[in-house]
Design a protein around this motif. Structure first.
Motif, PDB file in Angstrom:
ATOM      1  N   ALA A  98     -44.287  40.296  22.740  1.00 15.07           N
ATOM      2  CA  ALA A  98     -42.707  40.348  23.016  1.00 15.07           C
ATOM      3  C   ALA A  98     -41.865  39.518  24.038  1.00 15.07           C
ATOM      4  O   ALA A  98     -41.666  38.276  24.331  1.00 15.07           O
ATOM      5  CB  ALA A  98     -41.796  41.647  22.194  1.00 15.07           C
ATOM      6  N   ALA A  99     -42.597  39.872  25.092  1.00 15.54           N
ATOM      7  CA  ALA A  99     -42.282  39.423  26.622  1.00 15.54           C
ATOM      8  C   ALA A  99     -42.304  38.015  27.188  1.00 15.54           C
ATOM      9  O   ALA A  99     -42.152  37.129  26.971  1.00 15.54           O
ATOM     10  CB  ALA A  99     -42.859  40.172  27.648  1.00 15.54           C
ATOM     11  N   ASP A 100     -43.842  37.770  26.799  1.00 13.61           N
ATOM     12  CA  ASP A 100     -44.188  36.267  26.440  1.00 13.61           C
ATOM     13  C   ASP A 100     -44.001  35.330  25.515  1.00 13.61           C
ATOM     14  O   ASP A 100     -43.626  34.292  25.769  1.00 13.61           O
ATOM     15  CB  ASP A 100     -46.518  36.035  26.695  1.00 13.61           C
ATOM     16  N   PHE A 101     -43.969  35.600  24.349  1.00 14.00           N
ATOM     17  CA  PHE A 101     -43.229  35.528  23.661  1.00 14.00           C
ATOM     18  C   PHE A 101     -41.429  34.839  23.707  1.00 14.00           C
ATOM     19  O   PHE A 101     -41.178  33.078  23.857  1.00 14.00           O
ATOM     20  CB  PHE A 101     -42.641  35.978  22.261  1.00 14.00           C
ATOM     21  N   LEU A 102     -40.635  35.349  24.271  1.00 15.38           N
ATOM     22  CA  LEU A 102     -39.303  35.131  24.711  1.00 15.38           C
ATOM     23  C   LEU A 102     -39.995  34.497  25.676  1.00 15.38           C
ATOM     24  O   LEU A 102     -38.551  33.602  25.437  1.00 15.38           O
ATOM     25  CB  LEU A 102     -38.996  36.322  25.314  1.00 15.38           C
ATOM     26  N   LYS A 103     -39.832  34.554  26.843  1.00 17.07           N
ATOM     27  CA  LYS A 103     -40.448  33.703  28.092  1.00 17.07           C
ATOM     28  C   LYS A 103     -40.864  32.054  27.613  1.00 17.07           C
ATOM     29  O   LYS A 103     -40.231  31.235  28.174  1.00 17.07           O
ATOM     30  CB  LYS A 103     -41.714  33.981  28.928  1.00 17.07           C
ATOM     31  N   MET A 104     -41.405  32.091  26.372  1.00 20.86           N
ATOM     32  CA  MET A 104     -42.202  30.400  26.419  1.00 20.86           C
ATOM     33  C   MET A 104     -41.295  29.977  24.927  1.00 20.86           C
ATOM     34  O   MET A 104     -41.195  28.831  25.597  1.00 20.86           O
ATOM     35  CB  MET A 104     -43.478  30.449  25.249  1.00 20.86           C
ATOM     36  N   VAL A 105     -40.363  30.457  24.541  1.00 19.70           N
ATOM     37  CA  VAL A 105     -39.700  29.862  23.703  1.00 19.70           C
ATOM     38  C   VAL A 105     -37.885  29.912  24.795  1.00 19.70           C
ATOM     39  O   VAL A 105     -38.022  28.921  24.256  1.00 19.70           O
ATOM     40  CB  VAL A 105     -39.328  31.039  22.409  1.00 19.70           C
ATOM     41  N   ARG A 106     -37.151  30.573  25.727  1.00 14.35           N
ATOM     42  CA  ARG A 106     -36.637  30.325  26.507  1.00 14.35           C
ATOM     43  C   ARG A 106     -36.717  28.985  27.121  1.00 14.35           C
ATOM     44  O   ARG A 106     -36.456  28.132  27.041  1.00 14.35           O
ATOM     45  CB  ARG A 106     -36.373  31.430  27.672  1.00 14.35           C
ATOM     46  N   ALA A 107     -37.724  28.662  27.814  1.00 13.77           N
ATOM     47  CA  ALA A 107     -38.261  27.261  28.422  1.00 13.77           C
ATOM     48  C   ALA A 107     -38.537  26.246  27.770  1.00 13.77           C
ATOM     49  O   ALA A 107     -38.133  24.475  28.161  1.00 13.77           O
ATOM     50  CB  ALA A 107     -39.833  27.629  29.153  1.00 13.77           C
ATOM     51  N   ARG A 108     -39.320  26.500  26.367  1.00 11.07           N
ATOM     52  CA  ARG A 108     -38.992  25.336  25.619  1.00 11.07           C
ATOM     53  C   ARG A 108     -37.742  25.048  25.063  1.00 11.07           C
ATOM     54  O   ARG A 108     -37.344  23.869  25.013  1.00 11.07           O
ATOM     55  CB  ARG A 108     -39.944  25.406  24.005  1.00 11.07           C
ATOM     56  N   ALA A 109     -36.600  26.217  24.933  1.00  6.84           N
ATOM     57  CA  ALA A 109     -35.358  25.456  24.458  1.00  6.84           C
ATOM     58  C   ALA A 109     -34.675  25.361  25.354  1.00  6.84           C
ATOM     59  O   ALA A 109     -33.967  24.648  24.914  1.00  6.84           O
ATOM     60  CB  ALA A 109     -34.597  26.978  23.828  1.00  6.84           C
ATOM     61  N   LYS A 110     -35.251  25.477  26.517  1.00  9.79           N
ATOM     62  CA  LYS A 110     -33.838  24.813  27.318  1.00  9.79           C
ATOM     63  C   LYS A 110     -34.401  23.567  27.835  1.00  9.79           C
ATOM     64  O   LYS A 110     -33.227  22.601  28.365  1.00  9.79           O
ATOM     65  CB  LYS A 110     -34.601  25.582  28.992  1.00  9.79           C
ATOM     66  N   ASP A 111     -35.647  22.641  27.499  1.00 13.39           N
ATOM     67  CA  ASP A 111     -36.031  21.331  27.747  1.00 13.39           C
ATOM     68  C   ASP A 111     -35.008  20.731  26.660  1.00 13.39           C
ATOM     69  O   ASP A 111     -34.746  19.960  26.716  1.00 13.39           O
ATOM     70  CB  ASP A 111     -37.080  21.597  27.809  1.00 13.39           C
ATOM     71  N   LEU A 112     -35.056  21.720  25.348  1.00 15.69           N
ATOM     72  CA  LEU A 112     -33.716  20.796  24.112  1.00 15.69           C
ATOM     73  C   LEU A 112     -32.742  21.033  24.749  1.00 15.69           C
ATOM     74  O   LEU A 112     -31.479  21.261  23.661  1.00 15.69           O
ATOM     75  CB  LEU A 112     -34.741  21.370  22.903  1.00 15.69           C
ATOM     76  N   LYS A 113     -32.268  21.744  25.417  1.00 10.26           N
ATOM     77  CA  LYS A 113     -30.560  21.812  25.565  1.00 10.26           C
ATOM     78  C   LYS A 113     -30.250  23.204  24.835  1.00 10.26           C
ATOM     79  O   LYS A 113     -29.278  22.764  24.268  1.00 10.26           O
ATOM     80  CB  LYS A 113     -29.653  21.348  25.605  1.00 10.26           C
ATOM     81  N   ILE A 114     -31.463  23.847  23.536  1.00 17.55           N
ATOM     82  CA  ILE A 114     -30.214  25.318  23.071  1.00 17.55           C
ATOM     83  C   ILE A 114     -30.401  26.413  24.447  1.00 17.55           C
ATOM     84  O   ILE A 114     -31.174  27.251  25.230  1.00 17.55           O
ATOM     85  CB  ILE A 114     -31.856  25.320  22.348  1.00 17.55           C
ATOM     86  N   ASP A 115     -29.162  26.716  23.683  1.00 17.01           N
ATOM     87  CA  ASP A 115     -28.985  27.961  24.783  1.00 17.01           C
ATOM     88  C   ASP A 115     -29.387  29.310  23.526  1.00 17.01           C
ATOM     89  O   ASP A 115     -29.881  29.508  22.846  1.00 17.01           O
ATOM     90  CB  ASP A 115     -27.574  27.797  25.278  1.00 17.01           C
TER      91      ASP A 115
END
Lengths: 251, 427
Positions: A119-136
């Motif tokens: 869950a932790a790795d997943f959250l980190k990965m999604v947050r990073a990708r979301a940031k690139d797409l300006k998804i808050d």
């Protein structure tokens, strides 16, 4: 990567032939674009490749890295590395975007015999990708696509693509309903995912998306087949002269 | 009016097997209720509001046996800080319950109320139930008022720091239980009441709720577990000016559940939301019967009921909005929907509107449908296998009802519970 040979497709409900012998090969690392007038069969091609019900393949084949796509269930195609960015992403109330993403990623990993992501790795990965797409963070928490603007829905599609890391991406009129800024953002998201191992098939009505996502090959589709293929200049030709000239040429 | 022979004999047979408890100050109310049962008679299948749900097993003298469902599931609300009041087969269990004192609320056992002079609940006991007998008779509620063996009275005077949690455990396979609770929310007070547990082989529960001007009550209930249990429950709520009542019920399992909710908006600007989500399988029969009366100006009511049915399960919804003369600016909403996962399951709905004011907005809708195909394809195209996608779309379908729970933690608790039930069902 993706090989389509002489693909013929009928609608299941009525006797109507939509695809009448499509031949197409998208190589790894390449971006192919399909343009064409309304009703030419562009969206049908994306649905048949991804496994939507309601179509009957009467002839021909479609393979992804040699595996027969047409024999697989939609979820197996996804696990094999195929991704369709929807023209109209579906709203799923009551299911958080993050839950949806994690369910999808882990289901695919499981299907491929890989371990689930923590869950932790997943959250980190999604947050990073979301940031690139300006998804808050708020958009990640909200139910899937519910109350999202047109631009947010399309960015969410690209986020799913970024998180699922498919081999072959099909974008079905990803530019529809987007203003210029939103389109740029989506295009940047797609461009960031371009790499040597990944193929893209971009379906669009308009050349303007191709200003941002530069294709290697452009195909013109009409009446259920690909009638002309060429370089990026073909898209410009369509933009300037419409489809009439090309179609007349074929007749 | 004399009852017809059949109804008379069914009613006599039932009453002869029961004894009105010796109960001090509620004695008068109980005798009056007994009179109501005798004059109304117990329900029969041909009654207008019992056409979709057979009352036989709820009416017959003995409760049909219900085996105890053993599983290792943690009970709902277990992780919440709450004041626990436990009933084992309908009998208050002090050793399993918390101390009943909590700031902002007065809680008494019904038995103790009966022996106290001038208890606030004395005037309420049976009153709202009696008022709720017209225009639609609810004889099983009157039966409850007459025979209730236990229950609590809850008077909310402030804002208690934690929810009051009524827990009903089931240990005897043939337990036939009547519980009656009386709740009064005073002006400006606010509380949350939780209910969970299978309660009994046959459970008859009545809750009378009186909310004074500007009072607020949240009610969240989970009926689950034992597959063979039967329940008929009534909630009678009376709402004063600018008061709020929000009730949500989650139901899974149980061979028969009839939840009746009777709400009367008597003060201007009051708000009542009543919602239910149920997940039924096989010989599951679930009935929501709701009657909301608007008798004041500018009140809002919402009824949101969602049922997911499969393997021959049956869902029933009978919901009415009555807008009385003068109840202008009423905003009434009612939706009942079923998701039928196969052709064997059925949903029977009877939405009713009766409006005697001319400046109101009332809408109602009822649908039955299968899993949304667009949603299914979208999820599968992302790699989610069909059984998991079905669960996610089931949650999506139920969301509108679950979202009626205002408290986010409690909403998450209910959603998590739903998810785990669906997962377990998937095997």
């Amino acid at each position: 990567m993706l090989k389509i040979k002489d693909l013929h497709v009928d609608l299941e409900e009525e006797t109507k032939t939509i695809l009448k012998g499509v031949d197409l090969e998208v190589e790894a690392g390449k971006v192919h674009a399909i343009m064409g007038p309304n009703g030419s069969g562009k969206s049908t091609l994306s649905y048949v490749l991804s496994g939507r019900d309601g179509y009957e393949v009467t002839k021909g084949s479609a393979t992804l890295e040699g595996d027969d796509l047409l024999e697989m269930e939609p979820e197996e195609r996804a696990a094999a590395g195929l991704f369709l960015a929807f023209q109209y992403p579906v709203e799923i109330p009551g299911v958080g975007n993050m839950t949806f993403l994690r369910t999808a990623v882990n289901a695919q990993r499981k299907a491929r015999g890989e371990d689930e992501m923590s869950a932790a790795d997943f959250l980190k990965m999604v947050r990073a990708r979301a940031k690139d797409l300006k998804i808050d963070a708020d958009m990640l928490k909200r139910p899937v696509n519910v109350g999202f603007s047109g631009g947010e829905k399309k960015r969410n599609e690209i986020l799913q693509m970024a998180v699922l890391e498919p081999k072959m991406c099909i974008l079905d009129e990803t530019d529809s309903g987007l203003d210029v800024d939103a389109m740029k953002l989506v295009a940047e998201g797609v461009n960031a995912l371009r790499n040597e191992g990944r193929g893209f098939l971009v379906i669009t009505h308009y050349q303007r998306l191709l200003d941002h996502i530069k294709p290697d090959v452009v195909h013109i589709m009409a009446e259920g087949r690909i009638v002309k293929s060429g370089g990026p200049e073909l898209a410009l030709e369509v933009e300037n002269n419409g489809y009439a000239d090309i179609l007349a040429e074929m007749a | 009016m004399a009852l017809d022979d059949r109804r008379q004999s069914v009613t006599d047979e039932r009453l002869s097997a029961m004894v009105v408890p010796d109960v001090g100050c509620t004695a008068e109310a109980r005798q009056a209720a007994l009179g109501r049962v005798r004059s109304l008679g117990l329900p029969q299948g041909r009654d207008e509001y019992w056409k979709f749900t057979r009352p036989d097993t709820l009416v017959q003298p003995d409760a049909p046996a219900a085996s105890i469902f053993k599983d290792d599931e943690t009970p709902v609300f277990d992780s919440f800080d709450r004041l626990k009041i436990v009933f084992v087969d309908g009998v208050f269990a002090p050793d399993l319950s918390d101390d009943l004192s909590l700031e902002g609320v007065e809680i008494d056992r019904l038995e103790d109320v009966c022996c106290t002079d001038d208890h606030w609940a004395e005037e309420l006991y049976g009153t709202l139930e009696a008022a709720g007998q017209t225009p639609v008779a609810r004889p099983l509620a009157a039966l409850n008022t007459a025979y209730a063996g236990d229950g609590v009275t809850i008077r909310v005077t402030g804002k208690p720091s934690k929810p009051i949690s009524l827990i009903y455990t089931h240990e005897a396979e043939d337990s036939d239980v009547f519980l009656h609770h009386v709740i009064r929310v005073e002006s400006g007070a606010e509380a949350t009441i939780l209910e969970n547990g299978p309660a009994a082989a046959r459970f008859n529960k009545c809750m009378e709720i009186d909310i004074a001007d500007t009072g607020i009550l949240h009610h969240i209930r989970a009926q689950g577990r034992d597959h063979q249990r039967r329940a008929v429950t009534h909630m009678f709520a009376r709402l004063g000016r600018e008061s709020v009542f929000k009730s949500f019920t989650l139901t899974a399992n149980g061979v028969l559940t009839r939840n009746e909710c009777v709400i009367e908006l008597t003060g201007d600007d009051a708000l009542a939301h009543v919602a239910g989500a149920c997940v039924g399988d096989g010989d599951f029969h679930h009935d929501d019967t709701v009657f909301v009366t608007h008798d004041a100006v500018n009140c809002e009511s919402r009824q949101v009921f969602k049922k997911v049915l499969r393997n021959g399960a049956t869902g029933v919804f009978q919901g009415k909005i009555l807008v009385k003369e003068g109840a202008q600016k009423t905003d009434g909403y009612q939706i009942s929907q079923s998701l039928l996962l196969d052709d064997d399951s059925q949903f029977l709905a009877k939405p009713e509107l009766e409006i005697y004011a001319d400046d109101v907005v009332c809408s109602h809708g009822s649908t039955s449908g299968a899993i949304d195909e667009d949603g299914m394809f979208y999820l599968r195209a992302r790699g989610v296998p069909k059984p998991i996608a079905t669960d996610l779309l089931t949650l999506a379908f139920l969301a509108e009802a679950v979202e009626e729970i205002e408290n986010e933690d409690l909403r998450d608790e209910i959603n998590t519970r739903l998810q785990s039930w669906l997962e377990r069902r998937r095997g």
